[in-house]
Design a protein around this motif. Structure first.
Motif, short mmCIF file in Angstrom:
data_model
loop_
_atom_site.label_atom_id
_atom_site.label_comp_id
_atom_site.label_asym_id
_atom_site.label_seq_id
_atom_site.Cartn_x
_atom_site.Cartn_y
_atom_site.Cartn_z
N THR A 77 0.80 -1.23 0.00
CA THR A 77 0.00 0.00 0.00
C THR A 77 0.84 1.28 0.00
OG1 THR A 77 -1.62 -1.26 1.26
CG2 THR A 77 -1.96 1.12 1.13
N PRO A 78 1.81 1.42 0.93
CA PRO A 78 2.51 2.72 1.00
C PRO A 78 3.24 3.08 -0.29
CG PRO A 78 3.54 1.08 2.45
CD PRO A 78 2.24 0.51 1.99
N VAL B 22 0.31 3.30 -3.52
CA VAL B 22 -0.53 4.50 -3.47
C VAL B 22 0.32 5.72 -3.11
CG1 VAL B 22 -2.64 5.49 -2.53
CG2 VAL B 22 -2.41 3.01 -2.69
N GLY B 23 1.22 5.52 -2.15
CA GLY B 23 2.00 6.65 -1.63
C GLY B 23 2.86 7.34 -2.67
N LEU C 218 6.21 8.29 5.75
CA LEU C 218 5.38 7.08 5.86
C LEU C 218 5.83 6.03 4.84
CD1 LEU C 218 2.92 5.75 7.22
CD2 LEU C 218 1.49 6.76 5.43
N ILE C 219 6.07 6.47 3.60
CA ILE C 219 6.51 5.54 2.56
C ILE C 219 7.86 4.93 2.95
CG2 ILE C 219 7.19 5.30 0.13
CD1 ILE C 219 5.38 7.68 -0.52
N SER D 165 9.17 4.51 5.95
CA SER D 165 9.22 3.60 7.11
C SER D 165 8.38 2.34 6.93
CB SER D 165 8.81 4.34 8.38
OG SER D 165 7.44 4.70 8.31
N THR D 166 7.35 2.36 6.09
CA THR D 166 6.47 1.19 6.05
C THR D 166 6.52 0.39 4.76
OG1 THR D 166 4.59 2.52 5.31
CG2 THR D 166 4.80 2.21 7.68
N SER D 167 7.32 0.81 3.78
CA SER D 167 7.31 0.08 2.50
C SER D 167 7.96 -1.30 2.61
CB SER D 167 7.99 0.88 1.41
OG SER D 167 7.13 1.91 0.98
N HIS D 168 7.58 -2.15 1.67
CA HIS D 168 7.97 -3.55 1.66
C HIS D 168 9.43 -3.76 1.30
CE1 HIS D 168 7.39 -7.84 0.92
NE2 HIS D 168 7.78 -7.71 -0.32
N GLU E 113 5.19 14.34 5.41
CA GLU E 113 4.51 13.26 6.13
C GLU E 113 4.36 12.02 5.25
OE1 GLU E 113 0.43 12.18 6.86
OE2 GLU E 113 0.41 13.58 8.53
N ILE E 114 3.94 12.22 3.99
CA ILE E 114 3.80 11.07 3.08
C ILE E 114 5.16 10.43 2.86
CG2 ILE E 114 3.10 10.32 0.76
CD1 ILE E 114 1.33 12.80 0.55
#
Lengths: 233, 593
Positions: B489-490, B493-494, B524-525, B527-530, B520-521
């Motif tokens: 998702t991140p 979409v991010g 988030l991308i 720290s949480t991406s695969h 912020e985006i």
């Protein structure tokens, strides 16, 4: 038995268990959408992101190991999860008030759980195809979140009816038939793949309003109560 | 078509792992992948249709709709832009009467953009039916247009059009001298396998692709697995914009690479190796095949190599235009004939890689270095470099400098030194390690190329003070959104959200809230991406925001209060519904001063 620590709570685990499995067994809820205990973990929605000794990992795929200090239910992580959920909402076309799945939808329920009050991001308005060709099952790609649960379930049934194809933001759910239509696949209404969708992307026809809105699962329960037994279906 | 597909699948022994190679040939034959071909391949390869359509839609150089018989891709890297890509592209499109992104009505020509083609030192570049043409100018375009209108087959085009120069300006440890054919293998056998692995460990060689994992440790993990079927894979999917050093290593040092892979095979106990060559380097394919053939003749590959009892061979497989396949587990998926979607780790490839067997994946340069170490020993190698980064690094230098090309330096060399050598003046900043690396400013020239300071896979793009940072970052940000595999998702979409948000700021519609939102985006991308793609996709934005906050501030709208509501943004729905995007369809938040 070995232990990990989740938000200060000691949680036992067996060798080979993921963080998610250990947490679920101990009654600790970690938000998730693409995870289902019966299928191989996918790790794509990233809602189950937890912080292990300072590093973000997907708890559904990451093995539990002795000594892990895990942050899960924190303000910071829940804020990230809310943003990820909002990303899913703006990517697809999720209009809860007109969706048959409303009240039983895990995406919506996670939104409730994370106190999501708006979409936050600009909407993509993506054009997605609806496939109503099958006599008993409806496929509405507007609501697909690419969790691949239908892909995994159908593969486990030896049918491979569903597949996720394409790249990046153009990814989409496809069915395995020459015409590309669901009616030309060997999907049957009693297949697990027809019932596993966490959102309203795959729906069994003729059942939509058997339970009236207002009397559905998440109308009365937070998803953290339901998810530990995976009794959504 | 039936007989064509039948012959093709027979040639590839009905192996679904060869799906990319098969589809490449179908595309070349029919200029697209016809529906019938898909149906036939489902039967011949015994795989679900969605695997085939998934692959077609995933890789840029395959399509379900017919492309032109002369299918042209224009390299859209920032380095091409700096060399005049826009004007050249306009001229090409005008000359061939084919607007960018379209197919001409007679089906003869199609023109589209593509990501960096690895000719950054000799751009602007295009690919014609997969073959690279660099140093494009108007005279070349006139020539190419005439050849196309005359429908001359590519084989009859003047070969100098396709010439690709090495441009080696500074050779060091690896580029000074090639390993004598077979010498590293002989040295390995004589010294002993375990002893050679120990030598490699002492050398402290770290992966040259950018991540810097200790090579000996990777090989040892693989060697110690209980499985006996193991694989050696060379990552030649050099897709990071601004990187082209592997192109040169493959072109002029292929024997060193194969030597290194053979040493690796001896150490981990593998019988089969693969070179995953990026599709853009099709121009190197035949050459690599002939080097391999010569090595087989010389018994440097095949059965009982140099009477050592070692059996090993190497196959070259081509990619089809997907940056993500440079990620090792995505590369393995691609080698298996699938979409290049990175796997979950653990398990790591060393225990579960190609066909779920233990596999080592290393960069071209890493294998070349390993061949030299196997021959010359650890000491020869690690007297160069720094405490934590031993040996040398081959850099691909492009952008605003007098002498773009290949430079090899011992680790620890300063940016100042490199800029002086390549003839860069009036420097604004440098993108070190490509878009996924770090943008450094002209206040950081004393920093060093090293894992402990500026780690790099080899990309080094110089920008002078005439360049616009926003245009650079915008190009990179669009690149990542285009190349995201879409799995998580991140990143899926991010990166698109980030692209749109950046465009908004670039076009002067941003307020201070927009920069905060962008940040912020980006975080988030990250720290949480695969995988590494998502984790680094925000690097251009984050590293320039950190260095040039005043530039971003100047770009924002001067408004007297902090808006709590984006008036113009909320009209996006109305614009979408009415199909309008003219100036009257936009509203200012407040009267501009």
């Amino acid at each position: 038995m070995s232990h990990i620590t989740i938000d200060g709570q000691s949680v036992p685990f067996e060798d080979g268990q993921t963080i998610m499995e250990a947490a679920t067994a101990a009654g600790v809820y970690i938000p998730h959408l693409c995870h289902h205990p019966e299928f191989t973990p996918h790790g794509s929605c990233k809602l189950c992101t937890v912080n292990v000794n300072g590093r973000c990992v997907s708890s559904c795929t990451f093995p539990a190991q002795e000594g892990q200090e895990i942050a899960n239910n924190t303000e910071e992580l829940n804020a990230d999860r809310k943003r990820l959920t909002q990303m899913l909402f703006v990517e697809g076309n999720h209009f809860c008030p007109s969706c048959e799945k409303s009240g039983n939808c895990q995406l919506q329920a996670v939104g409730y759980h994370l106190n999501m009050l708006d979409n936050h991001y600009p909407h993509f308005f993506a054009l997605k195809k609806v496939d109503a060709s099958h006599p008993e099952v409806l496929l509405d790609r507007n609501r697909c979140i690419f969790c691949a649960l239908c892909v995994r379930a159908s593969h486990a049934e030896g049918k491979d009816v569903f597949g996720i194809v394409g790249r990046g933001i153009n990814k989409h759910l496809e069915v395995t038939s020459e015409s590309g239509e669901l009616s030309d696949t060997n999907l049957e209404v009693n297949d697990r793949a027809a019932h596993i969708c966490p959102t309203g992307a795959i729906l069994v026809k003729g059942t939509a309003f058997k339970v009236p809105i207002g009397q559905r699962i998440y109308d009365h329960h937070d998803i953290d109560e339901m998810s530990l037994g995976e009794s959504h279906e | 078509m039936e007989s064509f597909i039948k012959q093709l699948t027979e040639k590839y022994q009905h192996q679904s792992t060869q799906l990319l190679m098969i589809l490449r040939e179908v595309q070349a034959q029919y200029f697209h992948i016809p529906k019938l071909a898909i149906a036939l391949l489902v039967k011949e390869l015994h795989i679900p249709k969605t695997q085939i359509t998934g692959v077609i839609e995933f890789y840029s150089f395959l399509s379900t709709e017919p492309r032109g018989r002369y299918d042209i891709y224009i390299s859209d890297s920032i380095t091409d832009h700096m060399l005049g890509k826009h004007a050249i592209a306009d001229y090409l499109c005008e000359k061939l009467k084919t607007p960018l992104g379209t197919i001409r009505a007679d089906g003869l020509v199609s023109i589209a953009n593509t990501s960096c083609t690895g000719l950054c030192d000799q751009g602007p570049a295009i690919l014609v039916n997969g073959h690279a043409v660099g140093r494009l100018n108007k005279a070349h375009i006139d020539e190419i247009a005439a050849l196309i209108e005359a429908q001359k087959p590519l084989a009859e085009w003047p070969t100098d059009l396709f010439a690709v120069a090495d441009n080696i300006h500074k050779a060091g440890l690896l580029l000074n001298e090639s390993v004598e054919k077979g010498a590293a293998i002989k040295a390995t056998v004589q010294r002993g396998i375990t002893e050679t692995l120990a030598e490699l460990k002492t050398s402290a060689l770290r992966g040259r692709g950018g991540a810097g994992f200790t090579t000996a440790m990777k090989w040892q993990f693989c060697r110690e697995t209980p499985e006996t079927e193991r694989y050696v894979v060379c990552n030649a999917d050099e897709g990071e914009p601004g990187t082209f050093k592997d192109r040169v290593l493959l072109n002029s040092y292929a024997d060193d690479l194969f030597e290194g892979m053979t040493v690796a095979a001896a150490i981990i106990g593998a019988k089969q190796g693969f070179v995953y060559l990026r599709g853009e380097y099709l121009h190197l394919y035949d050459k690599l095949q002939s080097v391999l053939a010569l090595r087989r003749q010389a018994n440097l590959l095949g059965e009982n190599i140099l009477s050592s009892g070692l059996n090993f061979d190497i196959e070259v497989r081509l990619g089809l235009g997907a940056y993500i396949c440079g990620e090792e587990s995505a590369l393995i998926e691609s080698l298996e004939g699938k979409m290049g979607v990175p796997r979950n780790r653990p398990p790591f490839p060393v225990t579960s890689g190609y066909l779920n067997k233990p596999t080592i994946v290393n960069n071209v340069e890493t294998f070349v270095a390993a061949a030299h170490i196997a021959l010359n020993g650890a000491e020869w190698f690690n007297q160069h470099g720094t405490e934590k980064s031993k040996g040398s690094k081959v850099l691909s230098i492009s952008g605003d400098c007098a002498r773009p090309g290949i430079y090899e330096y011992p680790f620890g060399t300063t940016i100042r030194q490199i800029l002086a050598d390549c003839g860069a003046e009036d420097v604004l900043g440098i993108q070190v390690g490509g878009p996924s690396g770090t943008f450094i400013s002209n206040k950081e020239f004393d920093r060093k190329i090293a894992f402990e300071d500026l780690a790099t896979g080899g990309s080094f793009i110089v920008f002078n003070n005439s360049r616009d940072i926003f245009a650079i970052v915008q190009n990179f940000t669009h690149f990542f959104a285009h190349e995201s595999c879409g799995f998580c998702t991140p990143c899926r979409v991010g990166t698109s959200l980030m692209k749109n948000q950046y465009d908004k700021i670039c076009t002067g519609h941003g307020s201070s809230g927009d920069v905060r939102e962008l940040q912020e985006i980006a975080k988030l991308i990250k720290s949480t991406s695969h995988c590494g793609l998502g984790q680094t996709a925000a690097q251009p934005i984050l590293t320039t925001l950190e260095r040039y906050p005043e530039l971003y501030n100047n770009k924002l709208k001067q408004i007297s209060f902090e808006p709590g509501f984006d008036l113009d943004g909320s009209l996006a729905i109305a614009r979408m519904l009415t199909g309008r995007d003219d100036s009257n369809a936009h509203l200012a938040q407040v009267e501009e001063e």
